[in-house]
Every structure is written in structure tokens, then in C-alpha cells.
Design an enzyme around this catalytic site. Structure first.
Site, PDB file in Angstrom:
ATOM      1  N   ASP A 215       1.737 -11.523   5.377  1.00  0.00           N
ATOM      2  CA  ASP A 215       2.957 -10.945   4.805  1.00  0.00           C
ATOM      3  C   ASP A 215       3.254  -9.575   5.401  1.00  0.00           C
ATOM      4  OD1 ASP A 215       1.516 -12.727   2.930  1.00  0.00           O
ATOM      5  OD2 ASP A 215       3.235 -12.394   1.634  1.00  0.00           O
ATOM      6  N   THR A 216       2.226  -8.726   5.389  1.00  0.00           N
ATOM      7  CA  THR A 216       2.420  -7.358   5.873  1.00  0.00           C
ATOM      8  C   THR A 216       2.821  -7.337   7.336  1.00  0.00           C
ATOM      9  OG1 THR A 216       0.763  -6.547   4.301  1.00  0.00           O
ATOM     10  CG2 THR A 216       1.296  -5.133   6.175  1.00  0.00           C
TER      11      THR A 216
END
Length: 434
Positions: free
Chosen positions: A209-210
Site C-alpha cells: 500500500d505504502t
């Protein structure tokens, strides 16, 4: 880092017309639920999510259960749900990793809007339509739920709260991230963006996600944030220490790739003119305000470095030698930082030329500061270290104004709003290649 993505720029964002999407036979939204050994929670999650979408979502939808190497009865539960509910399908992967599951399903999905949420449904489902609406309308490229927004209502333990806020602070300080919540399991992305962005994302686990958000933000894509109501799942199987360690490794890897220009982020550019910042406004130089802010930040940091080096070198040398050495070191760092952060030049192409031109600018700054020290010596004969520093600060302020003008007009000329030099041309040139 992977770079095997199509070269042409992304198409302009457009509103997704329901009739056109229905004619194509694909649901507008594909919600992925990644699972690992969730035989107890999977069925209640899917039934609740399906009921909510059937009652509130105005477009066709699909729910995809992405089972990544479960060892319990999760695959059987997923298969049964897919057989009973037309809008549900199951997808089995033989390797673990939430990022791997999302990339695999999103890559093969035919829906124009792709989303995912955790199986515990900690996030209030009323935020789902606000999450995907900006993507359907063409306003944004990605959307994320944020538990750290001011209007979010969150119930969770102090330990997870501390870890979450600390992690986002690390992202802001190390990768200059502006989004507020990287790890909330509630995100969406337009398919054409996913097709171009996901091959660049290397992580297959929780850092997925990051990494996706950082690359999207650095490429200038629009990320929409939705405040969410969120209740912590006390039975979560996430291992905080292991996950935090892997995330920090990911931060280091992505930060290094961004610093060296190893990522072809220009491949995520929208067509030139799609972004209002690309449009010329009479009497207003493109990107001037943003560049001034970036230049001031870089200048303030490099001034601190310069003063620290001057004080260090002054211990063993005279003021002129200490000034020249400190200014030389800080000037090289200043040129590199302004090249990347202020003027948005990525990649190694032209780096040597830019540093050479920066040294010319440095020589002008050296003449100003050295001249100020010489004048101080002539007037006072002998002065204290504090007086020398004060004079140097004043001289550096004058040199800074001149440095910005020379950087903008001579060292980094061209389309200032977003000049991406990836070794193959400027952003303007790349965007107009079809």
C-alpha cells in the site's frame, strides 16, 4: 525496481458512463477481499458487504475473494459463496502476501474501478461510495480511507494508535509523503492507473500500500482521502514488530530508488494540459510558487549545513579557507537537492552539467561572501566569530536570491511546472510523444 511498463502517458481522466460500462459487460466496481486462513470471518464479511452494495451502490459491482495460500477451509468457503452469489467470485493464489494477492487480482480484473478492504470490515461501509465516487467521476486516480483525518472516528488500542502515527510520521519525514494514512485497509484505484503503476511496485506484503501511494504521489497522480469510522479488530493476526521491520526496509528501498532516479515515474504522467498546473497563465511563471517554497526549504537546510561546516573548518583554518570549503560542500548538496526537489528533474541525465553550472553559481556566491568577510576585516580589523557568522548570513541571503534566479533561468530552464528529466527528455517532450 520493475520498469516494464508501457511508455505512452496515461489517458485523460473521464467520467465513467454507466451505459458504456454496462455495454462492455464488466461491473463498474471490483472489491477485492484478500484473506489468509479466515474460514470463520469470510462468510459474514462477504454477506454483509454484498448486502450493503446491493442496497446502496448505484452501479454493477463484483466482490472478489483473493485467497493467498490459506491452509484452513477458507478456499471451500470462498468457492461456496461464489457458487451461491452471482456477484461473488473466488481467486486462489498459492503464495502468501496481501500485496501479491491485490496485484494479481487487480491486474486481471476488467472493472474500471478497483478497490479492496480487509476481511474484518473494521471500516464503516458507509464510506465505500464516497471512496470510489471520485474515481468514477474522473476527479481522482486513487482513493484511500484515512483513520487519521480530523473528522474520522476511531476506536483502537493505544499501542496500535502509537505505531500507526509513528509510521506515518516516518513517511512524512523520510519520503515527504502528504497522505495521512498509508496502512488503512480501505483503498481504490482506477484500472488504467493500476495497469501502469502496479508493475513498478516491488513489495508483495503489507508495504504494498505504502509503496503504491508514494510512487503515485511522486508521479503527480491525484489521491483522494476519505475520513472513515474505524473499529479495531482485537483478533487481528497482524504481527506488529515483523510488519514494522519490513515496512522500514521498504521505506529505505523506495527512498533510495527515488533519490537515484531509478523509477520511470514519467510513465504515469497524464497528457500535457490535463493538469491545470500545466496551463500557462499570462504574467505568472509556471510553477513559481511551488519552486519558491522548495527552494526556500532546501536553502534553509543547506544554510544550516554551511554554517555547521564553516564552524568546523574554522577550528583549523582561517575564515576565507573555511568559508570556501564549507560553501563548496554545501553548494554541491544544494544543487543536487534543488535539481530533484525544487525543479523536479529526475534521473541522471544532465546531472554533471547541472553540477558544473551550479559551481559557477557557487563561485558567484563565494565572491559575495568572501567579499563581505574581506570588507568586515577592513572595517574592524579583528572581529568575533559571531560577527563573522552574522555577516555571512546576510551575504548568503543576497547570494540566495541570485542563486534562485540563475537556477531557474540558466541551470534548470524549460517547463518548470514539472520538468522530469529521466535521461530521455523533458516532461513536456515525453508527454507529447504518442
Amino acid at each position: 525496481m520493475r520498469t516494464d511498463t508501457p511508455w505512452s502517458s496515461l489517458p485523460a481522466r473521464e467520467h465513467l458512463l454507466a451505459a458504456a460500462v454496462d455495454a462492455a459487460g464488466a461491473p463498474v466496481l471490483d472489491v477485492v477481499v484478500p484473506v489468509f486462513d479466515e474460514e470463520e470471518d469470510l462468510e459474514p464479511c462477504v454477506l454483509r458487504l454484498h448486502d450493503h452494495l446491493a442496497r446502496t451502490f448505484p452501479y454493477r459491482f463484483r466482490i472478489t475473494v483473493a485467497d493467498n495460500a490459506s491452509t484452513d477451509r477458507t478456499p471451500e468457503v470462498a468457492a461456496r459463496l461464489a457458487a451461491l452469489i452471482p456477484e461473488v467470485r473466488s481467486y486462489r493464489l498459492e503464495e502468501k502476501g496481501r500485496g501479491r494477492a491485490l496485484r494479481t487480482v487487480w491486474t486481471h480484473s476488467d472493472s474500471p474501478v478497483l478497490a479492496y478492504m480487509d476481511v474484518d470490515l473494521s471500516t464503516d461501509l458507509n464510506a465505500l461510495l464516497p471512496l470510489v465516487a471520485p474515481l468514477i467521476s474522473g476527479h481522482s486516480d486513487l482513493a484511500i480511507g484515512s483513520r487519521l483525518a480530523r473528522s474520522s472516528r476511531v476506536v483502537r488500542g493505544s499501542k496500535r494508535e502509537f505505531v500507526s502515527r509513528s509510521y506515518n510520521l516516518i513517511l512524512r519525514s523520510s519520503l515527504a509523503a502528504r497522505f495521512t494514512d498509508a496502512q488503512c485497509g480501505f483503498k481504490a484505484i482506477r484500472r488504467e492507473v493500476a495497469q501502469r503503476l502496479l508493475p513498478m511496485v516491488e513489495d508483495t506484503g503489507w508495504f504494498f500500500d505504502t509503496e503504491m501511494l508514494v510512487l503515485a504521489e511522486r508521479a503527480g497522480l491525484r489521491i483522494h482521502e476519505v475520513p472513515v469510522d474505524w473499529v479495531d479488530d482485537p483478533d487481528s493476526s497482524v504481527h506488529l514488530v515483523r510488519t514494522a521491520t519490513e515496512d522500514l526496509k521498504g521505506v529505505w528501498r523506495v527512498g533510495r530508488a527515488l533519490a537515484t532516479g531509478a523509477l520511470p515515474l514519467d510513465r504515469l504522467a497524464r497528457p500535457f494540459g490535463d493538469d491545470p498546473r500545466d496551463r500557462a497563465v499570462p504574467g505568472v511563471p509556471g510553477g513559481l510558487a511551488r519552486q519558491l517554497v522548495g527552494f526556500c526549504v532546501v536553502g534553509a537546510l543547506s544554510t544550516l549545513v554551511y554554517l555547521a561546516l564553516y564552524s568546523l573548518f574554522r577550528l583549523g583554518a582561517g575564515p576565507q579557507v573555511a568559508n570556501a570549503a564549507a560553501l563548496l560542500v554545501s553548494a554541491v548538496a544544494n544543487t543536487a537537492a534543488n535539481r530533484r526537489l525544487t525543479f523536479g528533474v529526475r534521473g541522471r541525465g544532465g546531472a554533471v552539467r547541472h553540477q558544473a553550472q551550479g559551481l559557477v553559481v557557487f563561485a558567484i556566491g563565494l565572491a559575495l561572501t568572501s567579499g563581505s568577510l574581506a570588507a568586515l576585516g577592513t572595517v574592524t580589523g579583528s572581529s568575533s566569530h559571531g560577527t563573522e557568522v552574522a555577516v555571512l548570513v546576510a551575504a548568503n541571503l543576497a547570494a540566495t536570491v541570485l542563486r534562485f534566479l540563475l537556477f531557474r533561468a540558466w541551470v534548470f530552464p524549460g517547463p518548470h511546472a514539472d520538468h522530469r528529466d529521466a535521461g530521455t527528455g523533458s516532461a513536456h517532450e515525453v508527454r507529447n510523444v504518442r
